[in-house]
Design a protein around this motif. Structure first.
Motif, PDB file in Angstrom:
ATOM      1  N   ARG A  93      -4.388   7.369   6.283  1.00  0.00           N
ATOM      2  CA  ARG A  93      -5.088   6.887   5.097  1.00  0.00           C
ATOM      3  C   ARG A  93      -6.540   6.553   5.442  1.00  0.00           C
ATOM      4  O   ARG A  93      -6.888   6.313   6.589  1.00  0.00           O
ATOM      5  N   VAL A 127       0.828  -1.215   0.000  1.00  0.00           N
ATOM      6  CA  VAL A 127       0.000   0.000   0.000  1.00  0.00           C
ATOM      7  C   VAL A 127       0.858   1.259   0.000  1.00  0.00           C
ATOM      8  O   VAL A 127       0.614   2.208  -0.750  1.00  0.00           O
ATOM      9  N   TYR A 146      -7.072   2.455  -0.986  1.00  0.00           N
ATOM     10  CA  TYR A 146      -6.464   3.239   0.085  1.00  0.00           C
ATOM     11  C   TYR A 146      -6.199   4.660  -0.411  1.00  0.00           C
ATOM     12  O   TYR A 146      -5.555   4.858  -1.435  1.00  0.00           O
ATOM     13  N   ASP A 201      -0.398   4.426   8.316  1.00  0.00           N
ATOM     14  CA  ASP A 201      -1.749   3.942   8.031  1.00  0.00           C
ATOM     15  C   ASP A 201      -2.808   4.824   8.672  1.00  0.00           C
ATOM     16  O   ASP A 201      -3.939   4.885   8.176  1.00  0.00           O
ATOM     17  N   CYS A 229      -9.491   3.672   4.047  1.00  0.00           N
ATOM     18  CA  CYS A 229      -9.551   2.407   3.336  1.00  0.00           C
ATOM     19  C   CYS A 229     -11.000   2.042   3.006  1.00  0.00           C
ATOM     20  O   CYS A 229     -11.883   2.168   3.858  1.00  0.00           O
TER      21      CYS A 229
END
Length: 258
Positions: A202, A154, A188, A199, A204
């Motif tokens: 982000r 990702v 993402y 993360d 998702c």
């Protein structure tokens, strides 16, 4: 159930889920058909992880839809290294970074990255219809070429977006296969992509496939999150997905209100 299989009293619940529940038993073990179905699903999941990303058919289909493409490859040399070294899948190879720097033109508002991840099956089956459905909702956006990335995690999208000068990067990637979903696609989103994003920065959209979150519903969520990310200049834990509220009559995005 045959007379050799003892049924579970909650067998009727199987009509509401693909999970392996209420399979019955034969003696102390599973019925043969349930065991064989499990082994087949396990084999499909393993195949999904190792299936090569067939880029050329996808490139041809994207070009037919009027979408230009660029290529990228992570620092992982091959699949074996990709699986052993997740960190290499998060950074571009030296050659790919140089090629993307050479291809950089006007900085786009949005760059899509289509990445093999842990299931090239997911990308082959679902990336094109999702992109087509999403593009139809993104009129007025400056969208760069679609980057097709091999051996990618990702976070590779962060470096790709940074090199291309994109305001937002959306990575469509094959998710870790499950025993009922070897071809699940994840999306993402990262605002202000750059190497080192976490993360938590982000958003998702997960389980995109006809048996999960359908293409139009995924495009609806994607449009909402992209519009709000652009308006608020952020993604991640501070950006909540309230897209389902828009299904109510008379509700519009903040950017669409008078």
């Amino acid at each position: 159930m045959t007379r050799f299989v003892a049924p579970d009293p909650w067998h009727a619940l199987r009509g509401f889920t693909r999970a392996r529940i209420a399979l019955g038993r034969t003696g102390h073990g599973l019925p043969t058909d349930a065991l064989l179905a499990f082994e087949l699903s396990h084999a499909k999941a393993r195949d999904a992880v190792h299936q090569p990303f067939e880029i050329e058919p996808l490139r041809a289909a994207l070009n037919a839809e009027g979408l230009a493409t660029l290529d990228a490859h992570s620092a992982a040399a091959d699949r074996a290294q990709y699986l052993r070294r997740p960190d290499l899948g998060r950074r571009l190879s030296r050659e790919s970074r140089a090629a993307l720097e050479q291809a950089r033109a006007d900085a786009p508002e949005l760059t899509f990255v289509v990445a093999d991840g842990l299931s090239a099956f997911a990308v082959a089956h679902h990336a094109l219809p999702v992109l087509v459905a999403a593009r139809a909702k993104l009129s007025g956006w400056r969208i760069g070429p679609v980057v097709l990335a091999r051996q990618a995690r990702v976070a590779l999208g962060d470096e790709i977006g940074e090199v291309l000068g994109a305001a937002i990067v959306a990575v469509l990637i094959g998710e870790r296969p499950g025993l009922s979903s070897p071809d699940s696609l994840g999306i993402y989103l990262t605002y202000g992509p750059r190497v080192g994003r976490t993360d938590a920065e982000r958003n998702c959209i997960s389980n995109v496939r006809p048996e999960g979150l359908g293409y139009e519903h995924a495009a609806h969520k994607l449009h909402y999150l992209l519009t709000q990310a652009k308006r608020l200049s952020l993604t991640g834990v501070a950006l909540k997905d309230e897209s389902d509220v828009l299904d109510a009559p008379g509700v519009a995005l903040a950017s669409e209100r008078p």
